[in-house]
Design a protein around this motif. Structure first.
Motif, PDB file in Angstrom:
ATOM      1  N   LEU A 108       0.835  -1.205   0.000  1.00 43.07           N
ATOM      2  CA  LEU A 108       0.000   0.000   0.000  1.00 43.07           C
ATOM      3  C   LEU A 108       0.873   1.259   0.000  1.00 43.07           C
ATOM      4  O   LEU A 108       0.583   2.227  -0.732  1.00 43.07           O
ATOM      5  CB  LEU A 108      -0.924   0.008   1.217  1.00 43.07           C
ATOM      6  CG  LEU A 108      -2.097  -0.982   1.193  1.00 43.07           C
ATOM      7  CD1 LEU A 108      -2.773  -1.024   2.561  1.00 43.07           C
ATOM      8  CD2 LEU A 108      -3.111  -0.628   0.114  1.00 43.07           C
ATOM      9  N   GLU A 109       1.926   1.267   0.770  1.00 45.76           N
ATOM     10  CA  GLU A 109       2.827   2.418   0.806  1.00 45.76           C
ATOM     11  C   GLU A 109       3.491   2.617  -0.551  1.00 45.76           C
ATOM     12  O   GLU A 109       3.624   3.756  -1.038  1.00 45.76           O
ATOM     13  CB  GLU A 109       3.894   2.225   1.890  1.00 45.76           C
ATOM     14  CG  GLU A 109       3.366   2.268   3.320  1.00 45.76           C
ATOM     15  CD  GLU A 109       3.004   3.677   3.768  1.00 45.76           C
ATOM     16  OE1 GLU A 109       3.416   4.641   3.097  1.00 45.76           O
ATOM     17  OE2 GLU A 109       2.317   3.808   4.799  1.00 45.76           O
ATOM     18  N   ASP A 110       3.890   1.526  -1.180  1.00 42.90           N
ATOM     19  CA  ASP A 110       4.515   1.607  -2.497  1.00 42.90           C
ATOM     20  C   ASP A 110       3.540   2.153  -3.532  1.00 42.90           C
ATOM     21  O   ASP A 110       3.889   2.994  -4.359  1.00 42.90           O
ATOM     22  CB  ASP A 110       5.008   0.212  -2.907  1.00 42.90           C
ATOM     23  CG  ASP A 110       5.612   0.212  -4.302  1.00 42.90           C
ATOM     24  OD1 ASP A 110       6.709   0.774  -4.469  1.00 42.90           O
ATOM     25  OD2 ASP A 110       4.987  -0.348  -5.237  1.00 42.90           O
ATOM     26  N   ARG A 111       2.285   1.672  -3.494  1.00 36.71           N
ATOM     27  CA  ARG A 111       1.273   2.153  -4.445  1.00 36.71           C
ATOM     28  C   ARG A 111       0.946   3.623  -4.203  1.00 36.71           C
ATOM     29  O   ARG A 111       0.670   4.372  -5.152  1.00 36.71           O
ATOM     30  CB  ARG A 111      -0.006   1.326  -4.342  1.00 36.71           C
ATOM     31  CG  ARG A 111       0.102  -0.132  -4.754  1.00 36.71           C
ATOM     32  CD  ARG A 111       0.500  -0.314  -6.211  1.00 36.71           C
ATOM     33  NE  ARG A 111       1.951  -0.211  -6.393  1.00 36.71           N
ATOM     34  CZ  ARG A 111       2.548  -0.138  -7.570  1.00 36.71           C
ATOM     35  NH1 ARG A 111       1.825  -0.156  -8.673  1.00 36.71           N
ATOM     36  NH2 ARG A 111       3.856  -0.058  -7.651  1.00 36.71           N
ATOM     37  N   ALA A 112       0.968   4.041  -2.940  1.00 33.70           N
ATOM     38  CA  ALA A 112       0.701   5.442  -2.639  1.00 33.70           C
ATOM     39  C   ALA A 112       1.751   6.340  -3.296  1.00 33.70           C
ATOM     40  O   ALA A 112       1.430   7.414  -3.824  1.00 33.70           O
ATOM     41  CB  ALA A 112       0.671   5.657  -1.131  1.00 33.70           C
ATOM     42  N   THR A 113       3.000   5.901  -3.267  1.00 31.62           N
ATOM     43  CA  THR A 113       4.071   6.672  -3.915  1.00 31.62           C
ATOM     44  C   THR A 113       3.846   6.755  -5.418  1.00 31.62           C
ATOM     45  O   THR A 113       4.020   7.820  -6.033  1.00 31.62           O
ATOM     46  CB  THR A 113       5.435   6.023  -3.620  1.00 31.62           C
ATOM     47  OG1 THR A 113       5.653   5.986  -2.205  1.00 31.62           O
ATOM     48  CG2 THR A 113       6.560   6.790  -4.288  1.00 31.62           C
ATOM     49  N   ALA A 114       3.434   5.638  -6.035  1.00 26.44           N
ATOM     50  CA  ALA A 114       3.180   5.626  -7.482  1.00 26.44           C
ATOM     51  C   ALA A 114       1.985   6.504  -7.838  1.00 26.44           C
ATOM     52  O   ALA A 114       2.005   7.229  -8.846  1.00 26.44           O
ATOM     53  CB  ALA A 114       2.943   4.189  -7.951  1.00 26.44           C
ATOM     54  N   VAL A 115       0.941   6.458  -7.033  1.00 25.89           N
ATOM     55  CA  VAL A 115      -0.241   7.284  -7.283  1.00 25.89           C
ATOM     56  C   VAL A 115       0.109   8.765  -7.131  1.00 25.89           C
ATOM     57  O   VAL A 115      -0.350   9.607  -7.913  1.00 25.89           O
ATOM     58  CB  VAL A 115      -1.379   6.880  -6.322  1.00 25.89           C
ATOM     59  CG1 VAL A 115      -2.495   7.931  -6.322  1.00 25.89           C
ATOM     60  CG2 VAL A 115      -1.947   5.521  -6.725  1.00 25.89           C
TER      61      VAL A 115
END
Length: 393
Positions: A213-220
């Motif tokens: 989730l943290e990784d996806r937040a960075t991508a978003v």
């Protein structure tokens, strides 16, 4: 009303074994159906697999005859960059174990949801969703009981215990070669994994999920840097819980992240309460409140009466503990209005298929259309008003 020329879309698909490329292919098929129904042209670009998440461009335009030289504009045109924030990697991880481990994990998730009051909440707010929760577990429990009955049948008939040397293998054959293939018609083991993910997103106690989730937040966050007239954050089913966590993470980090942007958060057949009704889901409920109170975000909660896998007419923000916050605008749709009578009759008994219709193409012009929401010329906010036009006049 000013038409949209450029849009950024972040789409969070539901719990399906499809990666971003497969979701893009589905989107292209649905867009072609929508264009044929509404009479516009659409061009779906190739998936840019260098990006993570996978993204692609969709161009829609008014379908008009070629203008004569010097007669002016050929009509409206809209360009949308769509980022597919799928969670296929989590789906594959949850489905990776053998059958026995999947069944054990599924029943453990069932017990955890019951213990944390989730099931009680389902039946309180949406009894059909409660039945959806119980169905795969009751079906599998019945099969286990029948399997055990077959195994001990010689003992019950007064035969020698030695007869269990044939009844035991017979029981195992019944479970493996009869029940398991039959249960796949109802996607039972897939639903077991779905509930395992619901527990993970509610409790937030799994490092692998939290890191993802943290990784996806960075991508978003990176995707939101692109300039656009409108930003649409759409989500389907379990993807709505994923989206709520990720958008919540961004708001926790940067409360002003959406300042100056027109943002629509569209939850389609949302399963946020699938996770948020667990007593341990305090973080998810807090993030729902952050999204609801963000002045730049217009939240559209699309619900369907004939879809048993959503919380119909349930105010997600209030039930998540934020009755004093601005509530999501409920948009009530009917699948039968989107499909021909024959098509609807064919799918109406398959609840998972009905549940997918939110993101699939229509047969008829209807009040809701996923392609127009994410790639059409009108602002996505027009779907909040049943009297608004879905296409320019």
């Amino acid at each position: 009303m000013k038409l949209i020329e450029k849009r950024v879309v972040l789409h969070f698909p539901g719990f399906e074994p499809l990666d971003g490329v497969a979701h893009r292919a589905r989107y292209e098929r649905s867009a072609r159906q929508s264009a044929a129904v509404w009479g516009y042209s659409v061009e779906t670009g190739a998936a840019d697999e260098r990006n993570d998440p996978v993204s692609f461009e969709v161009r829609t335009a008014e379908r008009v005859a070629a203008p004569e030289v010097g007669t002016g504009s050929p009509g409206w045109q809209t360009k949308s960059r769509i980022h597919m924030v799928d969670h296929d990697i989590l789906v594959r991880k949850l489905r990776a174990g053998n059958t026995l481990s999947q069944i054990i994990a599924g029943f453990r998730s069932c017990a955890e949801i019951m213990f944390e009051g989730g099931m009680r909440g389902y039946f309180r707010h949406a009894w059909r969703f409660g039945l959806f929760f119980l169905f795969p577990f009751l079906l599998t429990a019945l099969a286990i009981v029948l399997t055990a009955q077959i195994a001990i049948m010689p003992y019950g008939l007064g035969f020698s215990p030695w007869h269990m040397l044939w009844s035991g293998p017979l029981a195992l054959c019944f479970f493996i070669f009869a029940f398991l293939p039959f249960s796949e018609r109802f996607h039972t083991r897939h639903l077991f994994a779905d509930w395992e993910m619901a527990v993970a997103l509610g409790r937030m106690d799994r490092t692998d999920f939290n890191d993802w989730l943290e990784d996806r937040a960075t991508a978003v966050r990176k995707a939101l840097e692109e300039e656009a007239d409108e930003y649409v954050i759409s989500s389907h089913s379990m993807g709505s819980s994923v989206a709520a966590h990720i958008i919540g993470i961004l708001l926790e980090r940067e409360p002003e992240i959406f300042k100056g942007k027109r943002v629509v958060f569209a939850t389609l057949g949302s399963a946020i309460l699938q996770c948020a009704l667990m007593s341990s889901a305090t973080l998810l409920r807090a993030r729902v409140g952050l999204i609801a109170r963000c002045p730049e975000i217009s939240w559209l909660d699309v619900q369907c009466l004939t879809d048993s896998i959503n919380f119909y007419k349930v105010p997600v923000v209030a039930v998540s503990g934020h009755a004093d916050a601005p509530q999501a605008k409920m948009i009530l749709i009917r699948v039968k209005q989107m499909l021909t009578r024959e098509h609807y009759r064919k799918i109406r008994k398959d609840q998972l298929r009905v549940h997918r219709q939110y993101v699939l193409g229509p047969d008829l012009q209807a009040p809701f259309d996923f392609t127009l929401l994410t790639s059409g010329p009108m602002p996505a906010s027009v779907f909040a008003d049943p009297d608004e036009k879905r296409m320019p006049g």
